[in-house]
Design a protein around this motif. Structure first.
Motif, mmCIF file in Angstrom:
data_model
loop_
_atom_site.group_PDB
_atom_site.id
_atom_site.type_symbol
_atom_site.label_atom_id
_atom_site.label_comp_id
_atom_site.label_asym_id
_atom_site.label_seq_id
_atom_site.Cartn_x
_atom_site.Cartn_y
_atom_site.Cartn_z
ATOM 1 N N UNK A 54 0.807 -1.215 0.000
ATOM 2 C CA UNK A 54 0.000 0.000 0.000
ATOM 3 C C UNK A 54 0.840 1.265 0.000
ATOM 4 N N UNK A 55 2.169 1.092 -0.083
ATOM 5 C CA UNK A 55 3.053 2.253 -0.015
ATOM 6 C C UNK A 55 2.821 3.198 -1.192
ATOM 7 N N UNK A 56 2.487 2.646 -2.332
ATOM 8 C CA UNK A 56 2.320 3.428 -3.541
ATOM 9 C C UNK A 56 0.814 3.625 -3.804
ATOM 10 N N UNK A 57 0.306 4.860 -3.698
ATOM 11 C CA UNK A 57 -1.133 5.074 -3.888
ATOM 12 C C UNK A 57 -1.613 4.675 -5.284
ATOM 13 N N UNK A 58 -0.760 4.870 -6.300
ATOM 14 C CA UNK A 58 -1.135 4.495 -7.664
ATOM 15 C C UNK A 58 -1.374 2.990 -7.749
ATOM 16 N N UNK A 59 -0.544 2.239 -7.022
ATOM 17 C CA UNK A 59 -0.676 0.785 -7.047
ATOM 18 C C UNK A 59 -1.980 0.355 -6.384
ATOM 19 N N UNK A 72 -7.486 -2.014 -6.898
ATOM 20 C CA UNK A 72 -8.938 -1.956 -6.715
ATOM 21 C C UNK A 72 -9.655 -1.934 -8.065
ATOM 22 N N UNK A 73 -9.186 -1.047 -8.951
ATOM 23 C CA UNK A 73 -9.829 -0.913 -10.253
ATOM 24 C C UNK A 73 -9.717 -2.178 -11.076
ATOM 25 N N UNK A 74 -8.555 -2.775 -11.069
ATOM 26 C CA UNK A 74 -8.301 -3.971 -11.871
ATOM 27 C C UNK A 74 -9.156 -5.140 -11.390
ATOM 28 N N UNK A 75 -9.268 -5.282 -10.072
ATOM 29 C CA UNK A 75 -10.087 -6.364 -9.517
ATOM 30 C C UNK A 75 -11.550 -6.203 -9.933
ATOM 31 N N UNK A 135 2.615 1.781 -11.569
ATOM 32 C CA UNK A 135 2.157 1.078 -10.374
ATOM 33 C C UNK A 135 3.243 0.145 -9.838
ATOM 34 N N UNK A 136 4.221 -0.185 -10.670
ATOM 35 C CA UNK A 136 5.326 -1.024 -10.207
ATOM 36 C C UNK A 136 6.553 -0.175 -9.865
ATOM 37 N N UNK A 137 6.331 1.088 -9.594
ATOM 38 C CA UNK A 137 7.441 1.994 -9.308
ATOM 39 C C UNK A 137 7.659 2.903 -10.499
ATOM 40 N N UNK A 138 8.511 3.910 -10.328
ATOM 41 C CA UNK A 138 8.688 4.842 -11.435
ATOM 42 C C UNK A 138 9.533 4.197 -12.522
#
Lengths: 294, 401
Positions: free
Chosen positions: B289-294, B299-302, B362-365
């Motif tokens: 949950x560290x990355x808000x984009x992730x 949530x959206x993908x699920x 979502x996997x980092x920059x």
């Protein structure tokens, strides 16, 4: 692990693999004996049997799904013969072989289409997947059962060919197709029976094979099919005991090569063997010695 | 009569060809005059890595559903995904790549699997169409090819991570490395692991198997006969359950380690109760949950997966978020950013723009180094929770350069 255990474990694996090849090889060799046709679709019938079991066992209990799988495989085998080979019986042999390759691709691609190309888990059968410990060797029951069941089925098959009327008809047809027909043998029945036996054994092989290697994919039949074909040629195509001996030799040799760390050459060995047999003894170990009639 | 028949047949063929072309024209026109930019999706949908390819495509399709258009030089283009199946084999990969280049795509995403990406690299280079590798980790994919980029980490890194993990966490001194002959991913990752593990003071034994092999008992008997404490077996999704099962059936209890390909739920499903003590490294964790984009992506993908039964099936039957889906999502967004930066849908312009593109994925920059590789230095180690049939996050691992 001491040396003896090591060798027993390796040999056991080889014998099991050989047993699986043997059951498939019989289908090749019998069809060749009767029709002089190399049924390239045989490996895919083996694959189809795997998928039948996957789908049948999803909804049905084992005591229905297992016989149903055997039955469906037999029906598929006979249907392939009726649809793809029978209309070509008077055609040159090459046409019927091309038709066999076509069927092989059809089955593979249909399976890819129907399953979406993903590997499917094979249902877990009771007992035969269980692990046993014999002395210091750990293995699963299927490893032990495969060669034993193979030998029992082959003994039954040889008896059928030798002592029954159908067996006699088969031998007659394989000796001389046209004369057998003139003598009143119902050729179509004999041929269907051949495909029934071949497909049935392929279905049994698929149950044993997938109980051990539990994923079914559309192309899984290709390699075992090819190896079994080499086994059939090595043993003398047309000869049932030859196919079985050939299959065990290939299974054990392959495994020894892998155990020695030369996996790179294990498949090469099988196919080099095919080339050598074809060059030096085209009739194989137990092949008929009669020359082709002109 | 015969001549007449021949004439009719010739006419029929000509008409058929005409109809084919006509159909194509209509297809282009039916978008109501909108401009269309094509993005190629070069992934396996069948073969030994089909299950992984499908998950990657799902990530790409989801990204496409969120960003269906792109602004190029002031004009709005509709993005059309052109998907091909490279069947996980190198000889089919080239044909699949050619069908993409002849379809006129501006940029290609994929593939899952390094071997097919390496095989198709020259085709993209010759056609001057840039490709963005999604989860192909072998260094050779981008080496010497200015048109191949990628958004994931590389095998030298991954091999070192797993070697450190084996040495530190598993306290292993001897490793048995099992790789697949002729598979660039498998042999490459195996070699990097071996190098890193011996550098750490461990010893390595090796064995190889053929593509399509289903029986590993010969190799596994050798494992049992060796002093190995751990198995490292980077291999395809199809191979994994067979290997795990046969090892456990033979009484081998040591941990089995592998690379990113093993993060696929079909492995858990196919290996069943035997999948104990399996560890793998991957690119992403859905519970991070560290990355808000992730978090937003998960949530959206699920929700998107659950809305369509076909998507769920392609994802392996559950709504677990695979790392490769997240990477696919990122790759698509990088491609969109590159198209915007290039201000032109031409392949060479996109290729020129790509090295300068940065994106918060979502996997980092994501940013590219001089080889076109993403600068990524973190791997997620996961294990299999047999009881619940899911992957369980263990720890993240970085290595000092």
């Amino acid at each position: 692990m001491d040396n003896l255990t090591y060798y027993i474990q390796q040999l056991l694996t080889g014998v099991t693999v050989g047993g699986q090849y043997a059951l498939i090889a019989i289908g090749y060799t019998m069809v060749y004996g009767i029709l002089r046709l190399i049924n390239f679709a045989h490996g895919d019938i083996f694959m189809a049997a795997g998928f039948f079991m996957v789908y049948a066992s999803a909804t049905l209990p084992l005591y229905i799904s297992l016989p149903l799988t055997l039955l469906l495989t037999v029906i598929l085998g006979v249907a392939v013969e009726r649809i793809a080979y029978k209309p070509l019986r008077q055609a040159p042999r090459m046409s019927i072989m091309i038709s066999a390759i076509g069927v092989s691709y059809l089955l593979q691609n249909f399976a890819t289409y129907y399953t979406g190309g993903l590997p499917r888990p094979y249902p877990k059968l009771p007992f035969i997947g269980d692990i046993i410990q014999i002395g210091s060797v750990t293995t699963s029951w299927v490893t032990i059962i495969t060669p034993l069941l193979t030998l029992a089925l082959v003994a039954g098959l040889v008896a059928l060919i030798k002592y029954t009327k159908m067996g006699m008809a088969m031998r007659a047809v394989s000796r001389d197709f046209e004369t057998a027909q003139l003598m009143g043998i119902k050729i179509n029945n004999v041929i269907s029976m051949t495909f029934v036996i071949g497909s049935f054994l392929a279905a049994v092989a698929s149950v044993l094979f997938f109980s051990k290697y539990t994923t079914v994919t559309p192309t899984i039949g290709a390699m075992p099919g090819l190896k079994a074909f080499v086994a059939a040629v090595f043993g003398g195509i047309g000869s049932v005991p030859g196919a079985v001996v050939g299959a065990f030799v290939i299974g054990i040799c392959e495994n020894i090569i892998k155990a020695m760390g030369y996996t790179t050459f294990s498949d090469a060995f099988t196919f080099v063997l095919l080339i050598l047999v074809l060059i030096f003894k085209p009739t194989g170990l137990f092949g008929e010695k009669t020359t082709e009639k002109v | 009569m015969k001549k007449f028949l021949a004439l009719v047949m010739v006419l029929a063929m000509v008409l058929a060809i005409g109809a084919g072309c006509g159909g194509g024209d209509n297809g282009g026109g039916s978008n109501g005059g909108d401009k269309v930019v094509k993005i190629g999706v070069f992934e396996p949908a069948s073969g030994e890595n089909g299950a992984g390819g499908k998950q990657e495509v799902l990530g790409i399709r989801y990204a496409n559903s969120l960003t269906p258009t792109v602004e190029i030089a002031g004009e709005t283009y509709t993005v059309e995904l052109v998907e091909v199946d490279n069947q996980s084999v190198t000889d089919k990969a080239v044909t699949a790549a050619q069908s993409l280049t002849s379809a006129g795509v501006s940029v290609v995403l994929g593939s899952y699997g390094s071997g097919v990406s390496i095989a198709a690299g020259d085709t993209f280079k010759t056609a001057q169409i840039p490709a963005i590798g999604v989860s192909c980790t072998n260094p050779q994919v981008t080496q010497g090819n200015d048109f191949y980029f990628r958004v994931c980490f590389l095998d030298p890194f991954q091999g070192t991570v797993m070697a450190n993990f084996a040495k530190d966490e598993m306290q292993a001194d001897n490793a048995f490395v099992i790789t697949q002959l002729g598979d660039d991913y498998s042999t490459g990752l195996g070699a990097y692991f071996k190098q890193a593990f011996t550098d750490l003071g461990g010893t390595v034994e090796e064995a190889q198997f053929q593509t399509g092999d289903v029986d590993f008992n010969a190799i596994l008997t050798n494992v049992l006969n060796s002093d190995a404490d751990v198995i490292f077996a980077p291999s395809s999704i199809q191979t994994a359950p067979l290997l795990i099962q046969q090892a456990r059936q033979m009484g081998i209890t040591m941990p089995i380690l592998a690379g990113d390909t093993w993060e696929n739920e079909s492995i858990i499903k196919n290996a069943g109760e035997y999948a104990t003590d399996v560890y793998l490294s991957t690119f992403f964790d859905e519970n991070d949950t560290a990355n808000p984009a992730a978090a937003e992506f998960v949530t959206g993908f699920k929700a998107w997966l659950n809305a369509d039964q076909q998507n769920l099936t392609n994802n392996g039957g559950s709504d677990g978020v695979a790392a490769v889906s997240a990477l696919g999502f990122d790759a698509y967004n990088v491609a969109i950013a590159a198209l915007q930066a290039a201000a032109s849908p031409a392949g060479t312009d996109v290729q020129a723009a790509l090295p300068g593109v940065t994106a918060d994925g979502v996997t980092g920059s994501v940013s590219f180094d001089e080889n076109g590789d993403a600068n990524k230095d973190m791997a997620y180690i996961k294990t299999i929770d047999v009881e619940n049939g899911v992957f369980q996050f263990l720890k993240t691992q970085t290595i000092a350069q």
